[in-house]
Design an enzyme around this catalytic site. Structure first.
Site, PDB file in Angstrom:
ATOM      1  N   ASN A 134       0.812  -1.232   0.000  1.00  0.00           N
ATOM      2  CA  ASN A 134       0.000   0.000   0.000  1.00  0.00           C
ATOM      3  C   ASN A 134       0.841   1.275   0.000  1.00  0.00           C
ATOM      4  O   ASN A 134       0.394   2.315  -0.479  1.00  0.00           O
ATOM      5  CB  ASN A 134      -0.992   0.001   1.167  1.00  0.00           C
ATOM      6  CG  ASN A 134      -0.332  -0.155   2.517  1.00  0.00           C
ATOM      7  OD1 ASN A 134       0.765  -0.685   2.637  1.00  0.00           O
ATOM      8  ND2 ASN A 134      -1.014   0.287   3.560  1.00  0.00           N
ATOM      9  N   LYS A 157      12.599  -7.436   1.350  1.00  0.00           N
ATOM     10  CA  LYS A 157      11.659  -8.100   0.464  1.00  0.00           C
ATOM     11  C   LYS A 157      10.429  -7.203   0.315  1.00  0.00           C
ATOM     12  O   LYS A 157       9.658  -7.028   1.255  1.00  0.00           O
ATOM     13  CB  LYS A 157      11.244  -9.455   1.036  1.00  0.00           C
ATOM     14  CG  LYS A 157      10.317 -10.256   0.098  1.00  0.00           C
ATOM     15  CD  LYS A 157       8.875 -10.172   0.577  1.00  0.00           C
ATOM     16  CE  LYS A 157       7.958 -11.039  -0.262  1.00  0.00           C
ATOM     17  NZ  LYS A 157       7.385 -10.329  -1.425  1.00  0.00           N
ATOM     18  N   ALA A 159       6.623  -6.137  -1.390  1.00  0.00           N
ATOM     19  CA  ALA A 159       5.432  -6.881  -1.788  1.00  0.00           C
ATOM     20  C   ALA A 159       5.523  -7.248  -3.267  1.00  0.00           C
ATOM     21  O   ALA A 159       5.962  -6.436  -4.094  1.00  0.00           O
ATOM     22  CB  ALA A 159       4.175  -6.056  -1.526  1.00  0.00           C
ATOM     23  N   GLY A 210       2.462  -5.372   7.941  1.00  0.00           N
ATOM     24  CA  GLY A 210       1.441  -6.165   7.274  1.00  0.00           C
ATOM     25  C   GLY A 210       0.342  -6.560   8.238  1.00  0.00           C
ATOM     26  O   GLY A 210       0.099  -5.877   9.234  1.00  0.00           O
ATOM     27  N   GLU A 232       4.633  -3.827  12.578  1.00  0.00           N
ATOM     28  CA  GLU A 232       3.598  -2.803  12.393  1.00  0.00           C
ATOM     29  C   GLU A 232       2.441  -3.509  11.700  1.00  0.00           C
ATOM     30  O   GLU A 232       2.505  -3.821  10.521  1.00  0.00           O
ATOM     31  CB  GLU A 232       4.151  -1.642  11.558  1.00  0.00           C
ATOM     32  CG  GLU A 232       3.280  -0.398  11.631  1.00  0.00           C
ATOM     33  CD  GLU A 232       2.375  -0.246  10.434  1.00  0.00           C
ATOM     34  OE1 GLU A 232       1.158  -0.554  10.592  1.00  0.00           O
ATOM     35  OE2 GLU A 232       2.851   0.151   9.376  1.00  0.00           O
ATOM     36  N   LEU A 233       1.376  -3.777  12.479  1.00  0.00           N
ATOM     37  CA  LEU A 233       0.326  -4.685  12.046  1.00  0.00           C
ATOM     38  C   LEU A 233      -0.979  -3.948  11.758  1.00  0.00           C
ATOM     39  O   LEU A 233      -0.981  -2.767  11.463  1.00  0.00           O
ATOM     40  CB  LEU A 233       0.150  -5.779  13.103  1.00  0.00           C
ATOM     41  CG  LEU A 233       1.453  -6.521  13.471  1.00  0.00           C
ATOM     42  CD1 LEU A 233       1.202  -7.538  14.571  1.00  0.00           C
ATOM     43  CD2 LEU A 233       2.070  -7.184  12.250  1.00  0.00           C
ATOM     44  N   GLU A 365     -10.944  -4.922  10.110  1.00  0.00           N
ATOM     45  CA  GLU A 365     -10.277  -3.915   9.286  1.00  0.00           C
ATOM     46  C   GLU A 365     -10.841  -3.991   7.867  1.00  0.00           C
ATOM     47  O   GLU A 365     -11.064  -5.082   7.339  1.00  0.00           O
ATOM     48  CB  GLU A 365      -8.775  -4.174   9.274  1.00  0.00           C
ATOM     49  CG  GLU A 365      -7.961  -3.097   8.586  1.00  0.00           C
ATOM     50  CD  GLU A 365      -6.464  -3.328   8.721  1.00  0.00           C
ATOM     51  OE1 GLU A 365      -5.708  -2.352   8.600  1.00  0.00           O
ATOM     52  OE2 GLU A 365      -6.047  -4.481   8.961  1.00  0.00           O
TER      53      GLU A 365
END
Length: 461
Positions: A134, A157, A159, A210, A232-233, A365
């Site tokens: 995103n 890595k 996305a 993610g 960071e979720l 979410e």
């Protein structure tokens, strides 16, 4: 023969490039390169690390238009948003470069005359970083910047849906002269690469942005080596509008927070709570604002909302809309696929009124251009509703009452709180969540701590 991953423009469904699908040997080679480069990079003076980071930031801004078009082509967000993201991505590098020169230790008063006690801070080591689709530019530099500034080497890595932006940034890292092995890009299967990061003892830390679900699996995988993690979720941000708020600014705030990047941000407003005294006026103005948003290909002028990243993401939004309607919610704006001549996964910016507390929209979410609105009567009720979730990344409140600002800021169980501010993220402030929204912080001086070890040295003479 090498295998390839085709990158698709989510607005047109046309190929815009391809990347190699790396295998385990390629990932391990990148880790080995980072391991060999680490001692020299860790010993490089902070001033030199800062110079390279700031040179990369400057080069990004010189090439902003090209990078922004790559970003929009593979991710879908409007070009104006892509330019803004490239700008903040460069800012993360510049900020990290400055912070590299401020990694201070300390001297501790000794308990005897013949001792000297000191604390030094040293880089963790090789870092494995995994970034989402995103924000394919800013999430890269928000991890790489402080890691390199601290003296760590990195294997990143990106996305698989949006790797071309990362590749453009890595070209710049090479161009400005980062030493070989200092910063490495690997592409391919996310599970395979994550397992390589977790199982290879040379990787001392993994940083991931993610979903909470994947975060849980990383925690489990890291347990064997007690490997350091930054996570960071997911988020499920409440947006509170009190009776004394500036209604027009609050409406603008919802639009900026919710519909930016087609609602595909982890900190965007996901649940809208409005105090009863202004609810009718607020709702009428918000409906008009949502209906006016222009949907289309982000490369076209004046587009405000682009496509979702793929059909599965749109189906998730559709499922939440249908569920809310079935439970008594009322669509007052949007709620359908737009009538535009494009094949991508577009969905109209949508607002649903009277959303019940048991709706999926209230519990999950969304990650799409959809929000539900619910009324409340008291401050206590608003805070109860806002905190009724396992998530704790970001929350928002609009009010002019200073006492309420203080109470609400302290009572909201979130790592980030925006008061009359729908876009609170800045490079100089910490970013991260509480509860099941993650571990650690990125950004600000606090973001450096994730890549540093604290060592106590006692010297007797």
């Amino acid at each position: 023969m090498p295998q390839w991953i085709t990158v698709i423009n989510p607005a047109t469904l046309e190929p815009v490039g391809r990347i190699p699908e790396g295998n385990e040997s390629i990932v391990n080679a990148a880790i080995d390169a980072a391991t060999k480069a680490f001692p020299e990079w860790a010993a490089t003076p902070a001033k030199e690390r800062a110079r390279l980071l700031k040179a990369a930031a400057q080069r990004m801004m010189e090439d902003i238009e090209r990078i922004a078009r790559i970003l929009t082509s593979e991710q879908g967000k409007p070009l104006v948003e892509a330019r803004g993201e490239v700008t903040i991505a460069a800012d993360y590098l510049e900020w990290s470069g400055e912070e590299a020169k401020r990694i201070y230790g300390e001297i501790i008063p000794a308990s005897t005359r013949r001792k000297r006690l000191q604390v030094i801070r040293q880089p963790v080591g090789v870092v494995g970083a995994i970034t989402p689709w995103n924000f394919p530019a800013s999430m890269v530099t928000r991890k790489i910047g402080p890691a390199l500034a601290a003296g760590c080497t990195v294997v990143l890595k990106p996305a698989s849906a949006t790797p071309l932006t990362a590749a453009a940034l890595f070209d710049i890292f090479h161009e400005v002269g980062f030493p070989p092995g200092t910063v490495n890009l690997v592409t391919g299967n996310a599970r395979m690469i994550a397992n390589q990061f977790l199982n290879n003892q040379a990787v001392r830390k993994v940083s991931f942005t993610g979903s909470t679900q994947v975060g849980r699996s990383l925690i489990t995988g890291a347990a064997g080596q007690i490997k350091k993690l930054s996570l960071e979720l997911g988020g499920h941000a409440p947006f509170l509008v009190f009776d004394d708020a500036d209604v027009d600014k609050a409406v603008e705030g919802v639009i900026a927070s919710k519909y930016r990047n087609a609602g595909q941000t982890c900190i965007c407003a996901n649940r809208l709570y409005v105090q009863s005294g202004i609810a009718d006026v607020f709702e009428d103005k918000l409906i008009a604002a949502v209906r006016s948003l222009r949907v289309g290909n982000g490369l076209e002028p004046d587009i405000e909302v682009g496509p979702l990243i793929d059909e599965a993401s749109r189906n998730h939004v559709v499922r939440q809309v249908e569920d809310a309607i079935a439970r008594g919610g009322r669509v007052v704006a949007g709620g359908s696929v737009p009538s535009i001549d494009l094949p991508g996964a577009f969905y109209t910016p949508t607002l649903i009124a009277n959303v019940p507390d048991d709706a999926l929209l209230t519990k999950e979410e969304t990650f799409g251009p959809l929000i539900g609105i619910r009324r409340f009567d008291t401050e206590e009720e608003a805070l109860r509703l806002a905190n009724d979730t396992e998530y704790g990344l970001a929350a928002y409140a609009y009010t002019k009452d200073f006492g309420r600002i203080t109470r609400v800021s302290e009572a909201l169980e979130y790592g980030i709180v925006g008061i009359n501010d729908p876009v609170p993220t800045v490079v100089q402030a910490p970013f991260g969540g509480v509860k099941e929204s993650g571990w650690g912080r990125e950004g600000g001086w606090q973001g450096m701590d994730a890549y540093l070890e604290t060592k106590f040295v006692s010297i007797s003479y």
